[in-house]
Enzyme design. Sequence first.
Site, PDB file in Angstrom:
ATOM      1  N   LYS A  60      64.026  28.643  32.811  1.00 11.94           N
ATOM      2  CA  LYS A  60      64.452  28.101  31.790  1.00 11.94           C
ATOM      3  C   LYS A  60      63.946  28.556  30.450  1.00 11.94           C
ATOM      4  O   LYS A  60      64.377  28.768  29.520  1.00 11.94           O
ATOM      5  CB  LYS A  60      64.156  26.556  31.642  1.00 11.94           C
ATOM      6  CG  LYS A  60      64.602  25.733  32.696  1.00 11.94           C
ATOM      7  CD  LYS A  60      64.003  24.339  32.812  1.00 11.94           C
ATOM      8  CE  LYS A  60      64.291  23.532  34.103  1.00 11.94           C
ATOM      9  NZ  LYS A  60      63.286  22.301  34.218  1.00 11.94           N
ATOM     10  N   GLY A  61      62.717  29.415  30.877  1.00  9.66           N
ATOM     11  CA  GLY A  61      61.971  29.601  29.656  1.00  9.66           C
ATOM     12  C   GLY A  61      62.631  30.889  28.768  1.00  9.66           C
ATOM     13  O   GLY A  61      62.160  30.702  27.437  1.00  9.66           O
ATOM     14  N   GLU A 117      63.860  38.062  30.173  1.00  6.64           N
ATOM     15  CA  GLU A 117      62.851  37.138  30.757  1.00  6.64           C
ATOM     16  C   GLU A 117      61.896  36.918  29.767  1.00  6.64           C
ATOM     17  O   GLU A 117      62.104  37.348  28.467  1.00  6.64           O
ATOM     18  CB  GLU A 117      61.872  38.357  31.433  1.00  6.64           C
ATOM     19  CG  GLU A 117      61.827  37.865  32.995  1.00  6.64           C
ATOM     20  CD  GLU A 117      61.383  36.599  33.738  1.00  6.64           C
ATOM     21  OE1 GLU A 117      61.289  35.635  32.956  1.00  6.64           O
ATOM     22  OE2 GLU A 117      61.015  36.510  34.837  1.00  6.64           O
ATOM     23  N   ASP A 118      61.339  35.592  29.734  1.00  5.40           N
ATOM     24  CA  ASP A 118      60.451  34.854  29.033  1.00  5.40           C
ATOM     25  C   ASP A 118      59.007  35.867  28.959  1.00  5.40           C
ATOM     26  O   ASP A 118      58.626  36.133  27.777  1.00  5.40           O
ATOM     27  CB  ASP A 118      60.237  33.547  29.085  1.00  5.40           C
ATOM     28  CG  ASP A 118      59.551  33.091  30.612  1.00  5.40           C
ATOM     29  OD1 ASP A 118      59.543  34.164  31.410  1.00  5.40           O
ATOM     30  OD2 ASP A 118      59.177  32.019  30.635  1.00  5.40           O
ATOM     31  N   ASP A 154      54.249  38.929  33.871  1.00  2.09           N
ATOM     32  CA  ASP A 154      52.717  38.734  34.001  1.00  2.09           C
ATOM     33  C   ASP A 154      52.386  39.906  34.971  1.00  2.09           C
ATOM     34  O   ASP A 154      52.027  40.896  34.621  1.00  2.09           O
ATOM     35  CB  ASP A 154      52.360  37.259  34.196  1.00  2.09           C
ATOM     36  CG  ASP A 154      50.993  36.844  34.295  1.00  2.09           C
ATOM     37  OD1 ASP A 154      50.360  37.680  33.862  1.00  2.09           O
ATOM     38  OD2 ASP A 154      50.769  35.896  34.851  1.00  2.09           O
ATOM     39  N   LYS A 185      52.585  40.359  29.080  1.00  4.21           N
ATOM     40  CA  LYS A 185      51.209  40.109  29.741  1.00  4.21           C
ATOM     41  C   LYS A 185      50.609  41.662  30.414  1.00  4.21           C
ATOM     42  O   LYS A 185      50.311  41.442  31.390  1.00  4.21           O
ATOM     43  CB  LYS A 185      50.615  39.060  30.238  1.00  4.21           C
ATOM     44  CG  LYS A 185      49.598  38.244  29.864  1.00  4.21           C
ATOM     45  CD  LYS A 185      49.362  37.201  30.536  1.00  4.21           C
ATOM     46  CE  LYS A 185      49.882  35.613  30.133  1.00  4.21           C
ATOM     47  NZ  LYS A 185      49.266  34.465  30.873  1.00  4.21           N
ATOM     48  N   PHE A 201      46.664  31.758  28.700  1.00  2.00           N
ATOM     49  CA  PHE A 201      47.957  30.915  28.926  1.00  2.00           C
ATOM     50  C   PHE A 201      48.728  30.631  27.393  1.00  2.00           C
ATOM     51  O   PHE A 201      47.904  29.963  26.659  1.00  2.00           O
ATOM     52  CB  PHE A 201      47.715  29.915  29.686  1.00  2.00           C
ATOM     53  CG  PHE A 201      48.901  29.235  30.493  1.00  2.00           C
ATOM     54  CD1 PHE A 201      49.279  29.620  31.595  1.00  2.00           C
ATOM     55  CD2 PHE A 201      49.512  28.096  29.746  1.00  2.00           C
ATOM     56  CE1 PHE A 201      50.669  29.279  32.205  1.00  2.00           C
ATOM     57  CE2 PHE A 201      50.576  27.784  30.267  1.00  2.00           C
ATOM     58  CZ  PHE A 201      51.201  28.343  31.502  1.00  2.00           C
ATOM     59  N   ASP A 212      56.673  27.288  28.892  1.00  2.00           N
ATOM     60  CA  ASP A 212      56.025  25.827  29.227  1.00  2.00           C
ATOM     61  C   ASP A 212      54.576  25.905  29.899  1.00  2.00           C
ATOM     62  O   ASP A 212      54.140  26.803  30.396  1.00  2.00           O
ATOM     63  CB  ASP A 212      57.154  25.041  30.131  1.00  2.00           C
ATOM     64  CG  ASP A 212      56.959  25.542  31.492  1.00  2.00           C
ATOM     65  OD1 ASP A 212      57.013  26.693  32.024  1.00  2.00           O
ATOM     66  OD2 ASP A 212      56.396  24.656  32.353  1.00  2.00           O
ATOM     67  N   ARG A 250      57.743  23.883  25.641  1.00  2.00           N
ATOM     68  CA  ARG A 250      58.683  24.726  25.635  1.00  2.00           C
ATOM     69  C   ARG A 250      59.735  24.747  23.954  1.00  2.00           C
ATOM     70  O   ARG A 250      60.059  25.813  23.580  1.00  2.00           O
ATOM     71  CB  ARG A 250      59.921  24.438  26.249  1.00  2.00           C
ATOM     72  CG  ARG A 250      59.871  24.944  28.001  1.00  2.00           C
ATOM     73  CD  ARG A 250      60.998  24.767  28.710  1.00  2.00           C
ATOM     74  NE  ARG A 250      60.852  24.757  30.197  1.00  2.00           N
ATOM     75  CZ  ARG A 250      60.477  25.514  30.895  1.00  2.00           C
ATOM     76  NH1 ARG A 250      60.224  26.887  30.479  1.00  2.00           N
ATOM     77  NH2 ARG A 250      60.384  25.325  32.141  1.00  2.00           N
TER      78      ARG A 250
HETATM   79  P1  IMP Z   1      54.617  37.307  37.028  1.00  2.00           P
HETATM   80  O1  IMP Z   1      55.606  37.070  38.537  1.00  2.00           O
HETATM   81  O2  IMP Z   1      53.254  36.853  37.509  1.00  2.00           O
HETATM   82  O3  IMP Z   1      55.105  38.167  36.251  1.00  2.00           O
HETATM   83  O4  IMP Z   1      54.847  35.888  36.614  1.00  2.00           O
HETATM   84  C1  IMP Z   1      55.916  35.548  35.729  1.00  2.00           C
HETATM   85  C2  IMP Z   1      56.250  33.945  35.453  1.00  2.00           C
HETATM   86  O5  IMP Z   1      54.962  33.372  35.392  1.00  2.00           O
HETATM   87  C3  IMP Z   1      56.937  33.930  34.009  1.00  2.00           C
HETATM   88  O6  IMP Z   1      58.270  33.933  34.432  1.00  2.00           O
HETATM   89  C4  IMP Z   1      56.240  32.441  33.619  1.00  2.00           C
HETATM   90  O7  IMP Z   1      57.083  31.438  34.134  1.00  2.00           O
HETATM   91  C5  IMP Z   1      54.948  32.302  34.349  1.00  2.00           C
HETATM   92  N1  IMP Z   1      53.953  32.777  33.365  1.00  2.00           N
HETATM   93  C6  IMP Z   1      53.143  33.761  33.599  1.00  2.00           C
HETATM   94  N2  IMP Z   1      52.180  33.824  32.418  1.00  2.00           N
HETATM   95  C7  IMP Z   1      52.573  32.579  31.713  1.00  2.00           C
HETATM   96  C8  IMP Z   1      51.700  32.081  30.329  1.00  2.00           C
HETATM   97  O8  IMP Z   1      50.950  32.425  29.782  1.00  2.00           O
HETATM   98  N3  IMP Z   1      52.331  30.921  29.878  1.00  2.00           N
HETATM   99  C9  IMP Z   1      53.523  30.383  30.495  1.00  2.00           C
HETATM  100  N4  IMP Z   1      54.165  30.886  31.519  1.00  2.00           N
HETATM  101  C10 IMP Z   1      53.607  31.846  32.285  1.00  2.00           C
END
Ligand code: IMP
Length: 179
Positions: free
Chosen positions: A42-43, A98-99, A102, A130, A151, A158, A164
């Site tokens: 949803k982000g 994407e939001d 990471d 990130k 974070f 969220d 959010r």
């Molecule tokens: P990845 O697979 O590690 O790239 O994770 C991506 C997902 O982790 C994002 O779409 C978010 O839902 C969640 N996420 C990672 N870091 C954060 C943060 O700092 N705040 C909120 N959600 C995060």
Amino acid sequence: MHEDLEKVLFTEAQILQRIKEVAADVSRDYQGREVMLVTVLKGAVFFLTHLAQALTIPARLDFLSIASFSPGRALPGVVRIAKDLDLDIHGLDVIVVEDIVDTGLTLRYLLSVLSGRQPNSMIVCTFLDKATRRLVDIPVKYRCFEVPDRFVVGFGLDYNQLYRTLPCVGILKSHIYQR
Ligand code: IMP
């Protein structure tokens, strides 16, 4: 909710200005074409609405959602598509919205699934990046902001489904997610 933030990283005005700049970049790069904006629920919805309205090129929208197999995110990247796209992306120019990227593991899975549907092209446009946490190489073509390894919440992002709706992006006080 602002009182739960340790620090505001980007104000609403800074965010809206930056999204307009990214939309101008996308519109210039895709001049004369139509794009399919594939948004991860949803982000990324808050980012999508501002981005899409600022585009000067025709855009279709569709949505999907991803569920993690591990509720505590203990196993990042172990995911499945919980709600799939309604539209066929075959032959289209896809922009995955994407939001936050990471580790990149979620997107690596998603991109591998979507590329099997043979879009004409596919790139990633993320609100936040990130980058220092990346474990796998993800071709991020557009990003609004880089964030530190903390974070962050707000503008769609969220913690436990809250924050959010904050119009800014900030670092969440660590005692909130450690309790
Ligand atoms: P990845 O697979 O590690 O790239 O994770 C991506 C997902 O982790 C994002 O779409 C978010 O839902 C969640 N996420 C990672 N870091 C954060 C943060 O700092 N705040 C909120 N959600 C995060």
